[in-house]
Design a protein around this motif. Structure first.
Motif, mmCIF file in Angstrom:
data_model
loop_
_atom_site.group_PDB
_atom_site.id
_atom_site.type_symbol
_atom_site.label_atom_id
_atom_site.label_comp_id
_atom_site.label_asym_id
_atom_site.label_seq_id
_atom_site.Cartn_x
_atom_site.Cartn_y
_atom_site.Cartn_z
ATOM 1 N N ALA A 21 0.803 -1.132 0.126
ATOM 2 C CA ALA A 21 -0.185 0.010 0.083
ATOM 3 C C ALA A 21 0.750 1.242 0.007
ATOM 4 C CB ALA A 21 -1.020 0.122 1.288
ATOM 5 N N THR B 131 0.385 4.154 -2.060
ATOM 6 C CA THR B 131 -0.270 5.272 -3.028
ATOM 7 C C THR B 131 -1.231 5.988 -2.203
ATOM 8 O OG1 THR B 131 -1.661 3.909 -4.373
ATOM 9 C CG2 THR B 131 0.353 4.071 -5.354
ATOM 10 N N ASP B 132 -1.193 5.538 -0.948
ATOM 11 C CA ASP B 132 -2.001 6.752 -0.117
ATOM 12 C C ASP B 132 -1.618 8.170 0.091
ATOM 13 O OD1 ASP B 132 -0.469 5.061 1.808
ATOM 14 O OD2 ASP B 132 -1.390 6.155 3.163
ATOM 15 N N ASP C 67 -6.491 13.966 3.191
ATOM 16 C CA ASP C 67 -7.340 13.769 4.149
ATOM 17 C C ASP C 67 -8.452 14.598 4.737
ATOM 18 O OD1 ASP C 67 -6.125 11.155 4.866
ATOM 19 O OD2 ASP C 67 -4.953 11.965 6.498
ATOM 20 N N VAL D 197 -6.466 1.443 3.172
ATOM 21 C CA VAL D 197 -6.177 1.865 1.937
ATOM 22 C C VAL D 197 -5.820 0.876 0.791
ATOM 23 C CG1 VAL D 197 -4.559 3.857 3.226
ATOM 24 C CG2 VAL D 197 -3.668 1.666 2.906
ATOM 25 N N ILE E 40 -3.747 4.794 10.311
ATOM 26 C CA ILE E 40 -4.323 5.438 8.989
ATOM 27 C C ILE E 40 -5.670 5.727 9.270
ATOM 28 C CG2 ILE E 40 -5.210 4.941 6.867
ATOM 29 C CD1 ILE E 40 -3.133 2.695 6.407
ATOM 30 N N ARG F 263 -9.051 7.413 4.270
ATOM 31 C CA ARG F 263 -7.988 7.951 3.485
ATOM 32 C C ARG F 263 -7.949 7.804 2.063
ATOM 33 N NH1 ARG F 263 -2.193 8.235 6.101
ATOM 34 N NH2 ARG F 263 -3.028 9.982 6.777
ATOM 35 N N TRP F 264 -7.867 8.573 1.294
ATOM 36 C CA TRP F 264 -7.570 8.662 -0.410
ATOM 37 C C TRP F 264 -6.495 7.845 -0.624
ATOM 38 C CZ3 TRP F 264 -11.913 9.317 -2.764
ATOM 39 C CH2 TRP F 264 -13.022 10.005 -2.271
ATOM 40 N N SER F 265 -6.395 7.132 -1.646
ATOM 41 C CA SER F 265 -5.200 6.331 -2.258
ATOM 42 C C SER F 265 -5.424 6.596 -3.968
ATOM 43 C CB SER F 265 -5.239 4.837 -1.969
ATOM 44 O OG SER F 265 -5.334 4.515 -0.555
ATOM 45 N N SER G 298 -11.288 5.480 -1.498
ATOM 46 C CA SER G 298 -11.471 5.493 -0.222
ATOM 47 C C SER G 298 -12.166 4.597 0.186
ATOM 48 C CB SER G 298 -11.445 6.698 0.423
ATOM 49 O OG SER G 298 -12.795 7.204 0.306
ATOM 50 N N SER H 108 -8.885 -3.616 -0.340
ATOM 51 C CA SER H 108 -8.863 -2.594 1.137
ATOM 52 C C SER H 108 -7.899 -3.194 1.877
ATOM 53 C CB SER H 108 -10.317 -2.791 1.337
ATOM 54 O OG SER H 108 -10.398 -1.504 2.321
#
Length: 826
Positions: free
Chosen positions: A54, A56-57, A62, A115, A248, A252-254, A263, A523
């Motif tokens: 993971a 690329t978050d 946020d 994420v 986290i 949170r956006w990835s 997200s 996820s």
């Protein structure tokens, strides 16, 4: 087993856990899967996705919260069943599946977020296929799919599975996947190794490996009850933390390499609210010193910034300038009220940091609006690290050099955009806390830049300035960004737009609809003892895709209303039931002294819906039927072969429909609005069936075309539902003022007249002008005669307001669908 092979096995496991060394370095060992802990370098794991994958978050995002979200299931489906998303923000309550047997359920505590991570391991494609095909087989229960996934991840020999699970696998998987399962090696040796090795491993890892071992035994034979399997696969008690965990926040956006941001808001392991943003097309103006002076998107949302010329450099880091805002003008378009934009102008407050921070500055505390400069500088340093890491990981994911697609040119521009967005957010928090989403165009410009950068890394030179997702830079300082995104391509003055030729339907412009398939987004929890989740595009059993006014899961989760209070599928049912109340209770024309005046809508300035009340029932039935059909998630049925043609709504001539009346109703009366809505929905139904034909034929260009037409027609219908709601509310006010109500006796009398005389000549003529066949009229009559008058205490005005509320809900949802500029040519 002798001591020597056991020690080799233990060493292999420990190396895989501690240093991510491939288990294949020990060729005599079978495959060993340790769910949740894979680092991307353990190819022998059957399903190897872990937290280390993971990458690329984006913590900077946020603070980003989409102003409006559209239910993703309202968008068309592509050739392989994927959702086709235009520019905008979407949400989807999706069925989700545990991919970590032995792990704890998703938690709701602070820092227990999820994420995006790509699916990895030998079984990644198998898991993706199961999750992708789940949507096409709604007859298969979610529990059966979940047990199959647990069995496969635990590496249960396929030929030992219960016949029911084998049938599920044969339904969802390809022959290639099934052949691989039949050829899998016997797994008994793995169980022996792990049972002896688990005592040497950390507690959470023991828990996961022991659960797998137990599941292999449970699922090798007759299938136990689901709750028995779940009791082994889902850990109870408090989730413990492990080395390498990350805190986290929820939602949170990835960045997903397929070109969007995503997200997750899981509720248990069986359902997850997914939010997706396809940033679309934005224009950004950058001045000669790198300041963002304007950002505008394709929907008309914009931020314009005038700067105070008293910019100053920071002590210790001359590359960074503090640039105070002089005037900032915000404009936000409300999709379902496009003529009432939200605007705000702020003067003399806030600032942006411009330049690539090195981290060595010691800025003064300052005063007034500049009090937070030290903190903002630290934020800018963190932003730089995030952008550098994100762009480097995008290159790594695509196996390209780190300087691919002018990465060095992209980093400072993305940092400047992000710093500007943070400055605007800070200013809005102080000035207008409830309007934080006004800064969204700048956040979305950052997202669009990342998406276009990623596309160019994936396939150099593929991103174009006329693509549906693009960042068109202009202004004196736009050269660096333009070169980084588009190389030496000629700069467009206004950007491009989607276009098609008028002949065979060949695609001659960029794609406007972007495929979205949840199954390729794993996820991944920050707490590795919790369950990884796989996602399908099947709606969860508690589908709660609320219209844009719903609560925001990022801010007030504790205020979340019951998810079952709003379902888009129930809107039409609710509206039909409300209309049924009026239909059952009275022949509306008998409420007024002059039936002809009622028909024209003059007696109540819009309450008259149709000719004499009875044909009205047929009109509404057809409208509801068409709306329900085009809102369904399945493809067009029956598929139409004429998918290269485009159908637009026919213009309704109200005077012709109401021929014979002295004073026909106005075009914007309720009758006029509903007739126009009927025309739009009929055209949308044709577009939907043509989309089904294009999908069946595998014609990607036609899928794009008919998908765009369908989205635009649904958007137009949404605005008409809203307009009809307003007219009904006005009618309710007039009905209430006159004290109008209905009685069962009036309904009985109306049904008796219909039974004895049928439709009169005027009604038949009106139906003919609306294009209804005699058969359709017979169906309407049969439906009306099947109704039984019932006593209601509800006043007519209250019933009308209930109908209006249901119309408004559906209207808000559909009106927020993206606008298709290309359809202006038709």
């Amino acid at each position: 087993m002798t001591r020597r092979p056991l020690m080799i096995a233990l060493c292999a496991i420990m190396l895989a856990l501690v240093s991510h060394t491939a288990v294949e370095a020990f060729p005599g060992l079978p495959d060993i899967s340790i769910p949740g802990l894979g680092g991307g370098n353990t190819p022998d794991q059957w399903f190897a996705t872990g937290l280390a994958d993971a990458v690329t978050d984006v913590p900077f995002l946020d603070h980003y919260d989409p102003a409006m979200r559209v239910p993703a299931q309202e968008m068309p489906r592509g050739i392989d069943g994927e959702m086709m998303l235009g520019p905008g923000a979407y949400d989807l309550w999706a069925q989700s599946y545990c991919l970590t047997p032995g792990g704890h359920r998703p938690g709701g505590g602070r820092g227990d977020g999820y994420v995006f991570a790509p699916a990895k391991g030998k079984g990644a494609s198998t898991v993706d296929t199961i999750l992708r095909n789940a949507w096409m087989h709604p007859e298969i229960d979610q529990h059966d799919i979940q047990v199959l996934l647990w069995a496969l991840i635990a590496q249960t020999p396929f030929n030992q599975l219960d016949p029911k699970l084998q049938h599920v696998a044969e339904t969802l998987l390809s022959k290639k996947d099934l052949d691989a399962m039949h050829q899998a090696a016997n797994m008994n040796q793995i169980g022996e190794i792990l049972s002896q090795a688990s005592a040497y491993l950390p507690g959470p890892v023991q828990q996961i490996l022991n659960a797998e071992s137990t599941l292999r035994g449970m699922l090798s034979g007759a299938l136990p009850a689901y709750n028995e399997i779940e009791s082994i696969a889902v850990a109870v008690g408090e989730a413990t933390h492990m080395d390498g965990d990350r805190e986290i926040p929820t939602g949170r956006w990835s960045y997903n390499p397929n070109g969007y941001f995503i997200s997750f808001f899981p509720e248990g392991y069986t359902q997850t609210l997914i939010e997706v943003v396809n940033p679309g097309s934005l224009r950004i103006s950058i001045d000669k010193i790198g300041r963002v002076s304007c950002v505008a998107d394709q929907s008309g949302n914009s931020v314009e910034i005038d700067y105070d010329e008293k910019a100053f450099a920071l002590q210790g880091d001359a590359t960074v300038k503090v640039c105070p805002f002089k005037t900032v003008r915000f404009k936000q378009i409300v999709a379902y009220q496009p003529d009432k934009p939200v605007t705000l102008e702020v003067q003399g407050k806030g600032y942006a940091l411009v330049g690539l921070p090195g981290g060595q500055a010691t800025p003064p505390a300052g005063a007034g609006s500049l009090r937070s400069v030290p903190a903002r500088y630290r934020d800018a340093v963190a932003l730089r690290k995030q952008v550098e890491s994100l762009t480097a990981n995008i290159c790594k994911i695509n196996k390209k050099p780190e300087d691919a697609a002018s990465r060095k040119s992209m980093i400072p521009v993305l940092v400047n955009i992000a710093s500007c967005a943070e400055g605007l957010r800070e200013m809005l928090l102080a000035e207008s806390p409830d309007q934080g989403t006004l800064a969204n165009p700048v956040y979305e410009a950052f997202m669009a830049g990342v998406v276009v950068f990623g596309e160019n890394v994936r396939k150099p030179g593929s991103a174009r300035e006329d693509d549906a997702c693009r960042l068109v830079a202009y202004g004196e300082g736009a050269g660096a960004l333009h070169r980084a995104l588009y190389g030496n391509a000629k700069r467009l003055a206004q950007g491009g737009r989607v276009a098609y030729d008028g002949g065979d339907g060949a695609h001659v412009g960029p794609k406007w609809l972007k495929p979205f398939e949840p199954s390729n987004s794993i996820s991944q929890p920050g707490n590795q003892s919790r369950q990884r989740l796989g996602l399908s595009s099947r709606n969860s059993d508690h589908d709660s895709s609320r219209p844009p006014g719903r609560r925001n899961p990022r801010r007030d989760k504790e205020k979340d209303p019951d998810k079952d209070t709003w379902k888009n599928k129930e809107i039409l049912v609710k509206a039909r039931e409300c209309m049924g109340y009026i239909e059952n209770m009275t022949d509306l024309s008998s409420l007024f002294d002059d039936p002809a005046q009622f028909a024209t809508g003059k007696a109540t300035s819009g309450l008259g819906l149709d000719m004499q009340g009875t044909v009205k029932d047929g009109m509404f039935n057809m409208i509801f039927e068409n709306a329900g059909i085009i809102s369904a998630s399945l493809g067009g049925d029956p598929p139409r072969p004429d998918f290269n043609e485009v159908t637009m709504p026919e213009k309704v001539d109200i005077a012709a429909v109401c021929q014979g009346l002295k004073q026909p109703p106005a075009a914007d009366s309720l009758l006029g609005v509903m007739l126009e809505l009927d025309s739009v929905l009929r055209a949308a139904r044709i577009a939907r069936d043509r989309l089904g034909g294009a999908v069946q034929a595998g014609n990607a260009a036609a899928v794009e075309r008919q998908g765009m037409v369908l989205v635009e027609l649904k958007r137009r219908a949404g605005l008409l539902w809203m307009k009809a709601a307003t007219r009904l509310e006005q009618a309710a006010d007039r009905a209430e003022k006159r004290g109008l109500n209905a009685t069962p006796e009036q309904a009985s009398a109306a049904l008796a007249r219909l039974k004895s005389a049928g439709f009169n000549k005027a009604e038949q003529e009106a139906a003919k002008r609306l294009g209804w066949s005699a058969q359709h009229l017979d169906e309407i009559r049969a439906h009306r005669l099947s109704l039984t008058p019932t006593s209601y205490s509800k006043p007519l005005a209250e019933a009308l307001r209930e109908i209006a509320a249901s119309y408004r809900e559906l209207g808000e949802m559909w009106a927020c669908l993206p606008t298709v500029d290309a359809l202006r040519k038709y």
